[in-house]
Scaffold this motif. Structure first.
Motif, short mmCIF file in Angstrom:
data_model
loop_
_atom_site.label_atom_id
_atom_site.label_comp_id
_atom_site.label_asym_id
_atom_site.label_seq_id
_atom_site.Cartn_x
_atom_site.Cartn_y
_atom_site.Cartn_z
N LYS A 82 33.12 39.30 46.35
CA LYS A 82 32.40 39.33 47.63
C LYS A 82 33.16 38.55 48.70
CE LYS A 82 27.83 39.69 45.49
NZ LYS A 82 26.85 38.79 44.83
N PHE A 83 33.85 37.52 48.28
CA PHE A 83 34.60 36.63 49.19
C PHE A 83 35.95 37.24 49.58
CE2 PHE A 83 37.36 32.74 49.63
CZ PHE A 83 36.67 32.12 50.66
N ALA A 84 36.46 38.16 48.79
CA ALA A 84 37.78 38.76 49.02
C ALA A 84 37.83 39.46 50.37
CB ALA A 84 38.09 39.75 47.91
N ARG A 85 39.03 39.57 50.94
CA ARG A 85 39.17 40.26 52.23
C ARG A 85 38.63 41.69 52.08
NH1 ARG A 85 45.84 40.78 51.91
NH2 ARG A 85 45.81 41.87 49.93
N PRO A 86 37.88 42.14 53.08
CA PRO A 86 37.19 43.42 52.95
C PRO A 86 38.12 44.62 52.88
CG PRO A 86 36.75 42.43 55.09
CD PRO A 86 37.50 41.42 54.32
N ASP A 87 39.36 44.46 53.32
CA ASP A 87 40.25 45.62 53.30
C ASP A 87 41.07 45.72 52.02
OD1 ASP A 87 41.65 43.38 54.04
OD2 ASP A 87 42.94 44.41 55.49
N SER A 88 40.79 44.87 51.04
CA SER A 88 41.45 45.05 49.75
C SER A 88 40.86 46.27 49.06
CB SER A 88 41.25 43.82 48.85
OG SER A 88 42.28 42.87 49.07
N GLU A 89 41.72 47.21 48.70
CA GLU A 89 41.24 48.44 48.07
C GLU A 89 40.99 48.28 46.58
OE1 GLU A 89 43.26 52.29 49.13
OE2 GLU A 89 44.52 50.85 50.22
N ALA A 90 41.61 47.24 46.01
CA ALA A 90 41.42 46.99 44.57
C ALA A 90 41.05 45.53 44.36
CB ALA A 90 42.70 47.35 43.80
N LEU A 91 40.23 45.30 43.33
CA LEU A 91 39.76 43.96 43.00
C LEU A 91 40.05 43.68 41.53
CD1 LEU A 91 36.32 44.35 44.83
CD2 LEU A 91 38.31 43.08 45.68
N GLY A 92 40.46 42.45 41.24
CA GLY A 92 40.84 42.16 39.86
C GLY A 92 40.33 40.82 39.38
N ALA A 93 40.57 40.56 38.10
CA ALA A 93 40.19 39.29 37.50
C ALA A 93 41.27 38.84 36.53
CB ALA A 93 38.86 39.42 36.76
N MET A 94 41.42 37.52 36.44
CA MET A 94 42.44 36.93 35.58
C MET A 94 42.01 35.50 35.24
SD MET A 94 46.33 36.05 36.85
CE MET A 94 47.31 37.38 36.27
N ASP A 95 42.38 35.02 34.07
CA ASP A 95 42.07 33.64 33.71
C ASP A 95 43.08 32.68 34.35
OD1 ASP A 95 40.01 34.54 32.19
OD2 ASP A 95 40.86 33.97 30.24
N GLY A 96 42.66 31.43 34.50
CA GLY A 96 43.51 30.45 35.17
C GLY A 96 44.29 29.56 34.23
N ASP A 97 44.43 29.99 32.98
CA ASP A 97 45.08 29.11 32.01
C ASP A 97 46.36 29.73 31.42
OD1 ASP A 97 44.01 31.11 30.50
OD2 ASP A 97 42.92 29.80 29.12
N PHE A 98 46.93 30.71 32.14
CA PHE A 98 48.19 31.34 31.73
C PHE A 98 48.07 32.23 30.51
CE2 PHE A 98 50.03 28.17 34.51
CZ PHE A 98 51.04 28.89 35.10
N SER A 99 46.86 32.51 30.04
CA SER A 99 46.78 33.40 28.87
C SER A 99 47.06 34.85 29.27
CB SER A 99 45.43 33.26 28.18
OG SER A 99 44.38 33.26 29.10
N HIS A 100 46.93 35.15 30.58
CA HIS A 100 47.20 36.51 31.04
C HIS A 100 48.56 36.59 31.71
CE1 HIS A 100 42.54 37.02 31.23
NE2 HIS A 100 43.03 37.27 30.03
N ASP A 101 49.44 37.41 31.16
CA ASP A 101 50.83 37.51 31.62
C ASP A 101 50.91 38.07 33.05
OD1 ASP A 101 53.49 37.95 32.01
OD2 ASP A 101 53.76 39.27 30.28
N ILE A 102 51.36 37.25 33.98
CA ILE A 102 51.39 37.67 35.39
C ILE A 102 52.41 38.79 35.63
CG2 ILE A 102 50.58 35.44 36.26
CD1 ILE A 102 53.39 34.71 37.01
N ASN A 103 53.36 38.96 34.73
CA ASN A 103 54.41 39.95 34.95
C ASN A 103 53.97 41.40 34.72
OD1 ASN A 103 56.64 38.19 35.67
ND2 ASN A 103 56.38 37.40 33.59
N VAL A 104 52.77 41.62 34.16
CA VAL A 104 52.31 43.01 34.01
C VAL A 104 51.44 43.44 35.19
CG1 VAL A 104 52.45 42.89 31.49
CG2 VAL A 104 50.26 42.53 32.61
N LEU A 105 51.11 42.51 36.07
CA LEU A 105 50.27 42.85 37.22
C LEU A 105 50.86 43.99 38.07
CD1 LEU A 105 47.58 42.12 38.56
CD2 LEU A 105 48.78 40.39 39.90
N PRO A 106 52.18 43.98 38.35
CA PRO A 106 52.73 45.09 39.14
C PRO A 106 52.46 46.46 38.51
CG PRO A 106 54.32 43.31 39.01
CD PRO A 106 53.19 42.93 38.09
N LYS A 107 52.49 46.55 37.19
CA LYS A 107 52.20 47.83 36.52
C LYS A 107 50.75 48.24 36.73
CE LYS A 107 55.49 47.35 32.76
NZ LYS A 107 55.51 46.46 31.59
N MET A 108 49.87 47.24 36.78
CA MET A 108 48.45 47.54 36.99
C MET A 108 48.23 48.04 38.42
SD MET A 108 47.21 44.22 34.76
CE MET A 108 45.49 44.13 35.20
#
Ligand code: GTP
Ligand code: MG
Length: 240
Positions: A82-108
């Motif tokens: 809800k807080f995200a900029r309104p013109d973002s066409e996609a919304l995502g979620a990720m944990d803040g403890d590095f368990s989710h590999d940031i390098n696959v985000l571009p593929k998503m």
């Protein structure tokens, strides 16, 4: 530049790694020409995570939503969207403890941009994906949790907390903030069409304690129950 998106990271006491995570994500954005916004939803972490993010927001594509106290991960993600900029066409979620590999985000991002997919999931259970550092007990718990949700969807990693979805797919959808599994709500309820599972290797937090306790297991079962009930109750009732 890519499609605009906002990735939400709920935090509670992540001061130890949050700066490195934000700088790392910004770097991934720049190297891949991604138009990403990072939203940190901090629940007044006693370790000062929120203040670190506020400082970084002056130099990096990040904003912090401060909530007054610990209110749970799923509601954090929903409030972040809800807080995200309104013109973002996609919304995502990720944990803040590095368990989710940031390098696959571009593929998503690419998957959604291609137009072929409305949802991209960082997945541990497709070829190339996996889990590092998990004790056997937790692996088994995860597999049981996933098998319980099998009849709902073809998605392999239904309990993943790492995903990107088209904003239009969740518009008007009633997402229940119960428990930890916001991804499950989206997978079961959103209108996303095709889904792509992008493999990644989940690395467990090295420090700190796991929050996968009995309460969370109970909440998960309750969430599943509600979803099943919603799916299979008589059609006439659903039209009301
Ligand atoms: N804002 C907010 N964030 C939370 C809350 N609970 C957990 N988080 C954050 O949600 C993300 C996932 O939580 P984790 O504690 O890593 O959950 P987990 O991966 O199941 O358990 P761990 O084994 O401890 O890693 C992290 O970024 C946490 O800081 C909460 O109540 N509010
Ligand atoms: Mg974790």
């Amino acid at each position: 530049m890519s499609m605009k998106f906002s990735i939400v990271i709920p935090t509670y006491n992540e001061a130890g790694g949050i700066e490195r995570l934000i700088v790392g994500l910004d770097d991934v954005f720049k190297r891949n020409n991604l138009d990403g916004e990072i939203i940190i939803v901090d629940d007044n972490s006693p370790d000062g995570t929120g203040a670190i993010v506020d400082r970084l927001s002056q130099t990096h594509p990040v904003r912090c939503l401060h909530r007054p106290g610990k209110m749970g991960l799923s509601s954090g993600v929903i409030d972040g969207w809800k807080f995200a900029r309104p013109d973002s066409e996609a919304l995502g979620a990720m944990d803040g403890d590095f368990s989710h590999d940031i390098n696959v985000l571009p593929k998503m991002v690419e998957a959604l941009e291609s137009g072929g997919y409305g949802l991209a999931i960082g997945s541990r259970y497709v070829p190339g994906g996996g889990i590092e550092n998990w004790p056997l007990k937790r692996k088994i718990t995860s597999l049981v949790a996933i098998s319980l949700a099998k009849p709902l969807t073809k998605v392999k990693d239904i309990t993943s907390g790492y995903f990107l979805v088209k904003r239009s797919a969740i518009q008007g959808v009633d997402l229940d903030p119960i428990g930890f599994k916001i991804g499950l709500e989206v997978i079961a309820k959103a209108h996303y069409g095709n889904v792509l599972e992008v493999p990644f290797v989940f690395t467990d937090r090295v420090a700190g304690e796991s929050k996968l306790n009995q309460k969370e297991i109970f909440n998960y079962l309750k969430q599943l129950g509600k979803i099943y009930f919603g799916k299979f109750r008589p059609r006439a009732e659903r039209l009301n």
